[in-house]
Design an enzyme around this catalytic site. Structure first.
Site, PDB file in Angstrom:
ATOM      1  N   SER A  60       0.807  -1.393   0.117  1.00  0.00           N
ATOM      2  CA  SER A  60      -0.052   0.028   0.127  1.00  0.00           C
ATOM      3  C   SER A  60       0.842   1.189   0.173  1.00  0.00           C
ATOM      4  CB  SER A  60      -1.044  -0.112   1.248  1.00  0.00           C
ATOM      5  OG  SER A  60      -1.930  -0.906   1.151  1.00  0.00           O
ATOM      6  N   GLY A 241      -4.498  -1.962  -0.410  1.00  0.00           N
ATOM      7  CA  GLY A 241      -3.800  -1.459  -1.787  1.00  0.00           C
ATOM      8  C   GLY A 241      -3.358  -0.078  -1.960  1.00  0.00           C
ATOM      9  N   GLY A 243      -2.906   3.606  -4.099  1.00  0.00           N
ATOM     10  CA  GLY A 243      -3.627   4.521  -5.071  1.00  0.00           C
ATOM     11  C   GLY A 243      -4.943   4.981  -4.924  1.00  0.00           C
ATOM     12  N   CYS A 269      -9.178  -1.325   4.126  1.00  0.00           N
ATOM     13  CA  CYS A 269      -8.659  -0.513   3.634  1.00  0.00           C
ATOM     14  C   CYS A 269      -8.880  -0.151   2.063  1.00  0.00           C
ATOM     15  CB  CYS A 269      -7.086  -0.903   3.643  1.00  0.00           C
ATOM     16  SG  CYS A 269      -5.916   0.639   3.412  1.00  0.00           S
ATOM     17  N   PHE A 270      -8.322  -0.402   1.066  1.00  0.00           N
ATOM     18  CA  PHE A 270      -8.710  -0.394  -0.264  1.00  0.00           C
ATOM     19  C   PHE A 270     -10.028  -0.838  -0.569  1.00  0.00           C
ATOM     20  CE2 PHE A 270      -7.951  -0.201  -5.045  1.00  0.00           C
ATOM     21  CZ  PHE A 270      -7.608   1.246  -5.146  1.00  0.00           C
ATOM     22  N   GLN A 273     -12.956   0.942   0.588  1.00  0.00           N
ATOM     23  CA  GLN A 273     -13.155   2.001  -0.305  1.00  0.00           C
ATOM     24  C   GLN A 273     -13.705   1.394  -1.606  1.00  0.00           C
ATOM     25  OE1 GLN A 273      -9.330   3.520  -1.083  1.00  0.00           O
ATOM     26  NE2 GLN A 273      -9.045   4.220   1.124  1.00  0.00           N
ATOM     27  N   GLY A 313      -4.571   7.025   2.452  1.00  0.00           N
ATOM     28  CA  GLY A 313      -4.655   8.535   2.069  1.00  0.00           C
ATOM     29  C   GLY A 313      -6.043   9.017   1.379  1.00  0.00           C
ATOM     30  N   PHE A 314      -6.804   7.782   1.285  1.00  0.00           N
ATOM     31  CA  PHE A 314      -8.326   8.148   0.902  1.00  0.00           C
ATOM     32  C   PHE A 314      -9.072   7.626   1.814  1.00  0.00           C
ATOM     33  CE2 PHE A 314      -5.378   8.306  -2.740  1.00  0.00           C
ATOM     34  CZ  PHE A 314      -5.886   9.277  -3.690  1.00  0.00           C
ATOM     35  N   HIS A 359      -6.165  -2.114   9.207  1.00  0.00           N
ATOM     36  CA  HIS A 359      -5.868  -3.442   9.162  1.00  0.00           C
ATOM     37  C   HIS A 359      -5.591  -4.477  10.134  1.00  0.00           C
ATOM     38  CE1 HIS A 359      -3.536  -2.491   5.305  1.00  0.00           C
ATOM     39  NE2 HIS A 359      -3.579  -1.227   5.749  1.00  0.00           N
ATOM     40  N   GLU A 361      -4.936  -7.366  10.380  1.00  0.00           N
ATOM     41  CA  GLU A 361      -4.016  -8.558  10.654  1.00  0.00           C
ATOM     42  C   GLU A 361      -3.032  -8.224  11.448  1.00  0.00           C
ATOM     43  OE1 GLU A 361      -2.093  -5.839   8.362  1.00  0.00           O
ATOM     44  OE2 GLU A 361      -3.937  -6.266   7.880  1.00  0.00           O
TER      45      GLU A 361
END
Length: 390
Positions: A60, A241, A243, A269-270, A273, A313-314, A359, A361
């Protein structure tokens, strides 16, 4: 945002000058740490006191220059057990006071040696507290680290930084994901099968599921719905992930297909989103994001406050004060960050699925959120029992 390696193995860096240049013209001068050369990425800060090896190998962090807010880094060296992927993914590393001699029974080499071996350009000896305050006030931004033959005038270096693409609009998940499917077998008796979509998955994640009797089929980010259901999954997992999630049309379409089939799902996380987008919510870029292993989050379903690990960051733009109607039924915000009220989790109320922005984990810690894997297991078990009764 590529890294060029110049004179990596031929020099020790103690006396070699280096500079960190931000896109707004701020310059920090220090010493080269790791490889000598130049590198570009989004400057972000991570507040973890420990766990730098897990941070550096977290996919990430692709195309990001990570600033360690802990003043001394490298004390425990580098071992062969704690990597979260096959390589270091950060574009560059910024530390204040690197340890001169690593001291840990598992250490095989120093952090500096590993950065050199993998060609990661870094800088040490700068005021990371001042840099962190700057990024909090101005926001994460494009940056570059320069040393050796890459050094030039400040104006020239700023121009090189400004020539790099921003993180907003960057599509990176395919860059870091596995190209071939693989299986992580269940530990002990196999109870469930999960298809895990790799958008930048950390190695500990399928391991945590395997510990709970789950056989995990890790699939590439480009997996089709046919690929997913070919493994006959009891549940589907969408990983973390890098981006901008606004670019992830393929994963959003796949998430939508999973929602249509009402298969139990879990995203982190990603993946959180992506679920948000599939449900019809928007996403947006945070000013400086959440990164580190000490972020307070409240589970609104229980009222419990957890100290959690973050790297994002998103965020999802969903209402905190009401249950939302979506094409897949009612959805509520299940978790919220206590620092800034950012959405940290979504819960589907009319079908089996949920996600969190952090996260669970717990690599490198803490362990407060490990129960989320048990919640996923319970969700699959409930659906399985209902199917048997039907």
């Amino acid at each position: 945002m590529t890294t060029s390696k110049q004179g990596i193995a031929s020099q020790r860096k103690e006396a070699s000058p280096a500079v960190l240049v931000l896109e707004d013209g701020r310059v920090f001068r220090g010493r080269a740490y790791g490889a000598v050369g130049e590198t570009f990425g989004e400057a972000v800060f991570s507040t973890g006191m420990t766990g730098y090896q897990e941070t550096l190998t977290d996919p990430s962090y692709d195309r990001q220059i990570v600033v360690a807010t802990a003043p001394q880094i490298g004390n425990t060296g580098w071992n062969d057990e704690d990597d979260e992927s096959s390589r270091i993914w950060v574009s560059g590393y910024v530390v204040r006071d690197p340890a001169r001699i690593p001291s840990n029974w598992r250490a095989r080499r120093s952090l500096d040696d590993e950065l050199v071996a993998q060609g990661i350009v870094g800088i040490s000896g700068i005021d990371t507290r001042a840099l962190t305050r700057h990024l909090r006030e101005r926001g994460s931004m494009r940056s570059g680290i320069f040393s050796g033959a890459s050094l030039a005038t400040d104006a020239e270096l700023v121009e090189r930084v400004l020539a790099q693409p921003p993180m907003k609009g960057a599509s990176l998940y395919e860059e870091v994901a596995t190209k071939e499917a693989y299986v992580v077998p269940a530990v002990g008796e196999k109870k469930f099968t999960v298809a895990a979509i790799d958008l930048g998955i950390k190695g500990m994640t399928p391991h945590r599921m395997a510990e709970r009797g789950i056989e995990v089929h890790v699939l590439p980010a480009t997996a089709s719905v046919e690929d997913v259901y070919a493994v006959d999954p009891d549940g589907v997992f969408f990983s973390n992930g890098p981006g901008d999630p606004a670019t992830a049309e393929g994963p959003v379409a796949l998430m939508t297909a999973v929602l249509e089939r009402r298969t139990p799902l879990f995203g982190i996380c990603f993946g959180n989103q992506i679920l948000g987008r599939a449900l019809g919510f928007g996403t947006y870029k945070l000013k400086y994001g959440h990164r580190g292993i000490n972020q307070p989050v409240q589970d609104r379903t229980t009222g419990k406050v957890e100290v959690t690990a973050h790297n994002h960051g998103f965020a999802v733009d969903a209402p905190l004060d009401k249950v939302s109607d979506t094409p897949f039924g009612r959805v509520e915000v299940s978790h919220v960050c206590l620092n800034d009220d950012v959405v940290e989790g979504l819960q589907l109320l009319d079908q089996p699925g949920f996600s969190v922005q952090y996260h669970p984990e717990a690599a490198a810690g803490p362990h407060d959120a490990a129960y989320l894997f048990d919640r996923f297991t319970s969700l699959m078990n409930t659906v399985l029992l209902e199917g048997q009764r039907a």
